[in-house]
Design an enzyme around this catalytic site. Structure first.
Site, PDB file in Angstrom:
ATOM      1  N   TYR A  30      97.114  34.084   3.823  1.00 43.79           N
ATOM      2  CA  TYR A  30      97.170  35.356   4.671  1.00 43.79           C
ATOM      3  C   TYR A  30      98.466  36.018   5.928  1.00 43.79           C
ATOM      4  CZ  TYR A  30      95.615  38.863   8.248  1.00 43.79           C
ATOM      5  OH  TYR A  30      95.510  39.893   9.622  1.00 43.79           O
ATOM      6  N   ILE A  31      99.014  35.108   6.550  1.00 41.78           N
ATOM      7  CA  ILE A  31     100.633  35.046   7.165  1.00 41.78           C
ATOM      8  C   ILE A  31     101.394  35.310   6.082  1.00 41.78           C
ATOM      9  CG2 ILE A  31     102.046  34.772   9.399  1.00 41.78           C
ATOM     10  CD1 ILE A  31      98.909  33.741  10.523  1.00 41.78           C
ATOM     11  N   LEU A  84     102.278  20.101  -0.789  1.00 41.61           N
ATOM     12  CA  LEU A  84     103.430  19.476   0.265  1.00 41.61           C
ATOM     13  C   LEU A  84     103.108  18.325   0.497  1.00 41.61           C
ATOM     14  CD1 LEU A  84     104.533  22.421   2.931  1.00 41.61           C
ATOM     15  CD2 LEU A  84     105.979  21.504   0.107  1.00 41.61           C
ATOM     16  N   SER A 118     100.498  27.696  17.117  1.00 42.70           N
ATOM     17  CA  SER A 118      99.531  28.397  17.220  1.00 42.70           C
ATOM     18  C   SER A 118      99.311  28.694  19.333  1.00 42.70           C
ATOM     19  CB  SER A 118      97.964  27.862  16.583  1.00 42.70           C
ATOM     20  OG  SER A 118      96.771  28.353  17.460  1.00 42.70           O
ATOM     21  N   TYR A 131      92.018  20.770  15.136  1.00 44.30           N
ATOM     22  CA  TYR A 131      93.271  21.740  13.801  1.00 44.30           C
ATOM     23  C   TYR A 131      94.774  21.853  15.586  1.00 44.30           C
ATOM     24  CZ  TYR A 131      94.940  26.105  14.067  1.00 44.30           C
ATOM     25  OH  TYR A 131      96.070  27.433  14.145  1.00 44.30           O
ATOM     26  N   LYS A 157      98.989  20.731  15.309  1.00 43.24           N
ATOM     27  CA  LYS A 157      99.987  22.387  15.909  1.00 43.24           C
ATOM     28  C   LYS A 157     100.429  21.684  17.180  1.00 43.24           C
ATOM     29  CE  LYS A 157      98.853  24.858  13.095  1.00 43.24           C
ATOM     30  NZ  LYS A 157      99.698  25.058  11.678  1.00 43.24           N
ATOM     31  N   TYR A 188     101.321  31.196  17.525  1.00 47.17           N
ATOM     32  CA  TYR A 188     100.703  32.862  17.137  1.00 47.17           C
ATOM     33  C   TYR A 188      99.574  32.840  18.234  1.00 47.17           C
ATOM     34  CZ  TYR A 188     102.675  32.296  12.425  1.00 47.17           C
ATOM     35  OH  TYR A 188     103.125  31.451  11.747  1.00 47.17           O
ATOM     36  N   PHE A 189      99.840  34.432  18.487  1.00 54.03           N
ATOM     37  CA  PHE A 189      97.611  34.686  19.071  1.00 54.03           C
ATOM     38  C   PHE A 189      96.994  34.614  18.078  1.00 54.03           C
ATOM     39  CE2 PHE A 189      98.301  33.702  23.694  1.00 54.03           C
ATOM     40  CZ  PHE A 189      99.533  33.657  23.450  1.00 54.03           C
ATOM     41  N   ASN A 190      96.191  36.061  18.210  1.00 50.55           N
ATOM     42  CA  ASN A 190      94.886  36.444  17.215  1.00 50.55           C
ATOM     43  C   ASN A 190      95.246  37.220  16.256  1.00 50.55           C
ATOM     44  OD1 ASN A 190      93.820  34.792  20.125  1.00 50.55           O
ATOM     45  ND2 ASN A 190      92.742  35.271  18.316  1.00 50.55           N
ATOM     46  N   ARG A 239      90.881  38.367  23.965  1.00 53.87           N
ATOM     47  CA  ARG A 239      91.617  37.958  22.901  1.00 53.87           C
ATOM     48  C   ARG A 239      92.910  38.157  22.756  1.00 53.87           C
ATOM     49  NH1 ARG A 239      89.203  34.971  23.925  1.00 53.87           N
ATOM     50  NH2 ARG A 239      87.866  33.226  22.892  1.00 53.87           N
ATOM     51  N   ARG A 278      79.689  30.623  22.482  1.00 56.56           N
ATOM     52  CA  ARG A 278      79.659  29.336  21.683  1.00 56.56           C
ATOM     53  C   ARG A 278      81.287  28.165  22.004  1.00 56.56           C
ATOM     54  NH1 ARG A 278      83.420  31.278  15.818  1.00 56.56           N
ATOM     55  NH2 ARG A 278      84.532  31.929  17.772  1.00 56.56           N
TER      56      ARG A 278
END
Lengths: 337, 337
Positions: free
Chosen positions: A11-12, A59, A124, A147, A151, A175-177, A229, A291
């Site tokens: 995606y990014i 990788l 992140s 996760y 990072k 990164y934020f969202n 967010r 959540r």
């Protein structure tokens, strides 16, 4: 200037590839296509009007990684590849640690051996743990799930490598969202399974793939009770990578850490409203329980990146909704459609 | 009960093997002999009066590790293998992270696949960073060098694995400063190159291999100005591993963390005096500048291990000096002699 983009079909990564080509870089992608689709390559070639070299391997395979670096010289690496689903990381911690850390070991080892000295790394806001409101880069880092820990750990490893190899330059981008899609609607986020993140979920509701949005909690201490967010348009995020890559070419400091976010919080219901405007009809939603692990508020202090990179976000929440909707409505089944 | 001991030919590993056999366990060693000597095996067989199976390969090799677990069933694993030199870790951070983390990935992956559920892990007081005085197990962990970070990270990874696999049991043993040797004088610490730690250095001065001891700083806020550490006799430390292994067989808690230390600090000059008594002559030393990164005082709060394991140290500083001297004087060139 030739740049290796790991996870460049993701995606990014894919949005960054488009901007790298536009900025005059030669781009080589390495991707194992575990969470991306081979169709992306053709779309990227159509968007950029250029042939993109794609190496399809993992990788974590040291030998293949070494061989790639032995065959081509890179002037820098942007490292997106990695597992990224928080919930899955709790269920499969060993797989997350192995995949994310070993791919970085393999990449950095090859960089050291073949004198490639610039790395832009996908970190992140999750490294701020539960303290994500107005987070500045000097905060203590920790995580609340495997996760996030991958990072935190990768940042520490790269900082230690920089001490031993002071000629290397690292940009740790928190990164934020990331949301939104390329304005053409030809590339965008294509999560496999049920989306974990708000915007892809709303998009799938809007396109009729899911019945309604679940809003996890409306009793947070926020503007309307729903979680807040800092959403960043993937086009702005991609631009941040180009700015970071350029900055690494012109600095004596081995390690730079930059928050990439807008600095503004948007609530779940505010994002829903922006989508309703873009789509032209109501997005059905239901308020359900909070959540576990979700924080109330997360937004960046991006002033360091603004100041040092001459970079800031330009796209609005309406842009994010409109571009996501264009991508989703043109590709209701994602890249597989 | 068959126990796999990784790094079982190393300093702490070999002493633990002797006690495992004495306690009635079957022992299998895996060691890559990168920092240990094949001679150890014969010495262990002489000490235990039993044949010890030794597999000579590197745990970072997933295939060989898998094959070992496919061939033999283990009831538990004690994981000593790992690089351990602080200074070297600053110079070669990538090698330290790769070796220490990947060997643990490989081992835990094989344990999961072959239903081996008990792991005793060699952690270190280094996870208390600069706050090592009277450290209790609930302190926030962090490190001041890559070696220390590999321990902090491995602890976190094992805690996360335990959440996903609640049938597994982990003991994270935070060692203070292991010294001494088996009373027989046939096995002991045999560092390659210039010793990084005080006691092997003193021993090499005592045996005439080095001219004099360098004492790094005599202006700390301690009893005599020299650095204070919590030395633990390797025989007591080995006993702590047996106690931890037994405790894991009888607990519902997936993860236990225990400090293994005496609870008492000993200064450099106090240790020198103990050696002078054991050797029967003066140990020449010179006071030099403080060494960057050294803390003034480190000693354990071992009360949790005392209470929960029914374990405590029994050997004195005089025992440490006498046993180290017996090993060193009988083996002036270590295992290679």
């Amino acid at each position: 200037m030739k740049i290796l983009v790991s996870g460049g079909a993701g995606y990014i990564g894919s949005h960054t590839v488009v901007q790298l080509v536009a900025a005059g870089y030669d781009v080589v992608i390495v991707d194992n296509f575990s969470n991306s689709h081979p169709t992306v390559t053709g779309r990227l070639e159509a968007l950029t009007g250029t042939r993109i070299t794609v190496h399809s391997f993992d990788l974590t395979d040291h030998d293949k990684t070494e061989h790639l670096f032995a065959t081509e010289h890179f002037d820098g690496v942007i490292h997106f590849a990695g597992y990224k689903a928080v919930g899955e990381s709790v269920e499969k911690p060993l797989e997350y640690y192995e995949n994310n850390l070993v791919s970085t070991f393999s990449l950095v080892r090859a960089m050291q051996r073949y004198d490639v000295d610039k790395l832009v790394f996908s970190s992140s806001a999750t490294v701020y743990g539960e303290d994500q409101a107005a987070a500045t880069e000097d905060r203590t880092t920790y995580a609340t799930n495997p996760y996030g820990w991958t990072k935190v750990m990768q940042e520490q490893i790269l900082r230690d490598v920089a001490v031993a190899r002071p000629e290397m330059r690292f940009a740790l981008l928190r990164y934020f969202n990331p949301v939104g899609a390329h304005p053409s609607g030809t590339i965008g986020e294509d999560p496999s399974g049920i989306p974990n993140n708000l915007v892809p979920y709303i998009a799938q509701v809007a396109v009729g793939k899911r019945e309604k949005l679940m809003v996890f909690g409306d009793d947070y201490d926020t503007v309307d009770g729903t979680g807040v967010r800092d959403y960043i348009h993937v086009e702005d995020l991609a631009a941040g990578h180009i700015a970071a890559l350029k900055a690494l070419a012109d600095t004596d400091e081995p390690v730079h850490t930059w928050n990439l976010g807008s600095g503004h919080g948007t609530s779940v219901l505010e994002m829903v409203k922006a989508f309703e405007k873009a789509v032209g009809r109501e997005i059905p939603y239901e308020i359900v329980a909070r959540r576990p692990g979700d924080v109330a508020v997360s937004y960046a202090d991006p002033s360091k990146a603004n100041r040092e990179l001459g970079w800031s976000t330009r796209k609005t929440v309406d842009d994010m909704a409109a571009d996501t909707w264009r991508w989703q409505s043109q590709n209701p089944r994602g890249f597989a459609g």
